[in-house]
Design a protein around this motif. Structure first.
Motif, mmCIF file in Angstrom:
data_model
loop_
_atom_site.group_PDB
_atom_site.id
_atom_site.type_symbol
_atom_site.label_atom_id
_atom_site.label_comp_id
_atom_site.label_asym_id
_atom_site.label_seq_id
_atom_site.Cartn_x
_atom_site.Cartn_y
_atom_site.Cartn_z
ATOM 1 N N ALA A 269 0.831 -1.206 0.000
ATOM 2 C CA ALA A 269 0.000 0.000 0.000
ATOM 3 C C ALA A 269 0.868 1.261 0.000
ATOM 4 O O ALA A 269 0.559 2.242 -0.688
ATOM 5 C CB ALA A 269 -0.929 -0.006 1.211
ATOM 6 N N GLU A 270 1.963 1.238 0.750
ATOM 7 C CA GLU A 270 2.869 2.388 0.783
ATOM 8 C C GLU A 270 3.516 2.613 -0.582
ATOM 9 O O GLU A 270 3.655 3.756 -1.030
ATOM 10 C CB GLU A 270 3.955 2.162 1.847
ATOM 11 N N ILE A 271 3.901 1.524 -1.252
ATOM 12 C CA ILE A 271 4.494 1.645 -2.586
ATOM 13 C C ILE A 271 3.477 2.213 -3.568
ATOM 14 O O ILE A 271 3.799 3.078 -4.389
ATOM 15 C CB ILE A 271 5.011 0.274 -3.072
ATOM 16 N N ALA A 272 2.234 1.731 -3.478
ATOM 17 C CA ALA A 272 1.184 2.219 -4.377
ATOM 18 C C ALA A 272 0.933 3.709 -4.164
ATOM 19 O O ALA A 272 0.753 4.463 -5.132
ATOM 20 C CB ALA A 272 -0.093 1.417 -4.160
ATOM 21 N N ARG A 273 0.936 4.137 -2.904
ATOM 22 C CA ARG A 273 0.715 5.567 -2.623
ATOM 23 C C ARG A 273 1.874 6.403 -3.155
ATOM 24 O O ARG A 273 1.671 7.500 -3.691
ATOM 25 C CB ARG A 273 0.565 5.789 -1.111
ATOM 26 N N ALA A 274 3.087 5.877 -3.028
ATOM 27 C CA ALA A 274 4.255 6.625 -3.506
ATOM 28 C C ALA A 274 4.249 6.769 -5.020
ATOM 29 O O ALA A 274 4.737 7.754 -5.565
ATOM 30 C CB ALA A 274 5.535 5.929 -3.049
ATOM 31 N N ARG A 275 3.698 5.759 -5.706
ATOM 32 C CA ARG A 275 3.681 5.773 -7.171
ATOM 33 C C ARG A 275 2.489 6.524 -7.739
ATOM 34 O O ARG A 275 2.468 6.854 -8.920
ATOM 35 C CB ARG A 275 3.670 4.340 -7.698
ATOM 36 N N ALA A 276 1.484 6.772 -6.908
ATOM 37 C CA ALA A 276 0.275 7.449 -7.390
ATOM 38 C C ALA A 276 0.618 8.873 -7.801
ATOM 39 O O ALA A 276 1.394 9.555 -7.129
ATOM 40 C CB ALA A 276 -0.791 7.453 -6.306
ATOM 41 N N PRO A 277 0.064 9.342 -8.919
ATOM 42 C CA PRO A 277 0.337 10.720 -9.361
ATOM 43 C C PRO A 277 -0.160 11.712 -8.345
ATOM 44 O O PRO A 277 -1.255 11.562 -7.792
ATOM 45 C CB PRO A 277 -0.432 10.820 -10.680
ATOM 46 N N LYS A 278 0.638 12.690 -8.068
ATOM 47 C CA LYS A 278 0.254 13.721 -7.098
ATOM 48 C C LYS A 278 -0.693 14.721 -7.760
ATOM 49 O O LYS A 278 -0.489 15.151 -8.886
ATOM 50 C CB LYS A 278 1.512 14.472 -6.617
ATOM 51 N N SER A 279 -1.758 15.061 -7.045
ATOM 52 C CA SER A 279 -2.718 16.031 -7.574
ATOM 53 C C SER A 279 -2.101 17.428 -7.441
ATOM 54 O O SER A 279 -1.482 17.769 -6.433
ATOM 55 C CB SER A 279 -4.027 15.967 -6.795
ATOM 56 N N LEU A 280 -2.258 18.201 -8.459
ATOM 57 C CA LEU A 280 -1.706 19.547 -8.473
ATOM 58 C C LEU A 280 -2.802 20.561 -8.167
ATOM 59 O O LEU A 280 -3.872 20.545 -8.758
ATOM 60 C CB LEU A 280 -1.095 19.847 -9.850
#
Length: 286
Positions: A269-280
């Motif tokens: 889950a932590e890896i998935a969150r790190a890879r998720a595109p950050k909202s601008l």
């Protein structure tokens, strides 16, 4: 047994089979969109969630086989109408498993099996064997390592195992994201394996069987050997820390297996969150 092996056996023994796939999931459902199950005349591979939904789909699939039909679609409300209380709604496609579809499903399962996280169990004693039996049922790539061939020979058939003279070398060469469960017959070897595992920063779970006293002795030795005291926070020892105090091997193994899967799930889950595109954020000027 890996799902690849199970699927190969199913396809070889079921020339007539229907692939049942959840093509749409709305609201609450026991499985996610894309989940599939294979239904033969008498055999099954996989599950789409069990319960009334699955029984209904199996019945439809076997009717297709009996009638020589190739395709059907179902739209099922998961509510009182079928005796379930999920509250969602699913659409299910039922298709005859022709050669092309069989190849496609086999490739999918091979890829999914290859992507499963690795778990290395060091030690095939009473707890190690019990833990290996449980982990063999879970979605991991399991391997049991021991210096004693006679102990590995007591493992159930189908569990990957290796006799290794220097088990610490296995830790050094393990794939990224591997987990390590250390429960050998030798405390000095346990300490060496834990030291090697803590030297890596890519492990969801590092566990060592024992007592609080053993942990304290390892911590003192580890720091004396130049180990980073902060790394000790990543060591789970004793394993299966659920507060039961039950020392029976099967109970320790069951609690440890749950603990391992929780750590792996949190890591993923932590890896998935790190890879998720950050909202601008959008700044609107005057």
């Amino acid at each position: 047994m890996k799902r690849t092996t199970q699927l190969t056996h199913f396809l070889a023994t079921n020339p007539d089979a229907i692939v049942c796939t959840l093509t749409s999931v709305r609201g609450s459902s026991p499985r996610e969109q894309g989940t599939f199950m294979l239904v033969g005349r008498t055999d099954l591979f996989g599950t789409i969630g069990g319960g009334a939904l699955e029984y209904m789909v199996i019945e439809h699939a076997r009717r297709l086989i009996a009638n020589g039909q190739a395709e059907e679609a179902m739209d099922v409300p998961l509510g009182p109408e079928i005796g379930q209380c999920c509250g969602g709604r699913v659409e299910v496609s039922l298709r005859y498993a022709n050669a092309s579809l069989r190849d496609q499903l086999t490739a999918q399962i091979v890829a999914e099996d290859a992507a499963l996280p690795h778990v290395f169990v060091f030690g095939a004693g009473h707890v190690g064997r019990a833990l290996a039996q449980i982990l063999s049922l879970l979605p991991v790539q399991l391997e049991v390592i021991d210096t004693r061939r006679e102990e590995l020979e007591l493992l159930p058939e189908g569990i990957a195992a290796r006799v290794v003279a220097m088990p610490e070398a296995v830790v050094r060469s393990a794939p990224e994201g591997s987990s390590y469960v250390i429960l050998t017959h030798d405390h000095a070897l346990d300490f060496l394996l834990a030291q090697e595992a803590l030297a890596r920063s890519d492990s969801p779970y590092i566990g060592m069987v024992g007592s609080q006293t053993k942990r304290a002795r390892f911590s003192s030795w580890f720091r004396a050997e130049g180990g980073d005291a902060r790394a000790l926070e990543r060591l789970v020892s004793p394993i299966g820390q659920q507060g039961l105090g039950d020392k029976r091997p099967a109970v320790i193994a069951a609690l440890a297996a749950a603990e391992i899967m929780v750590h792996i799930g949190q890591w993923e889950a932590e890896i998935a969150r790190a890879r998720a595109p950050k909202s601008l954020g959008v700044v609107i000027g005057r």
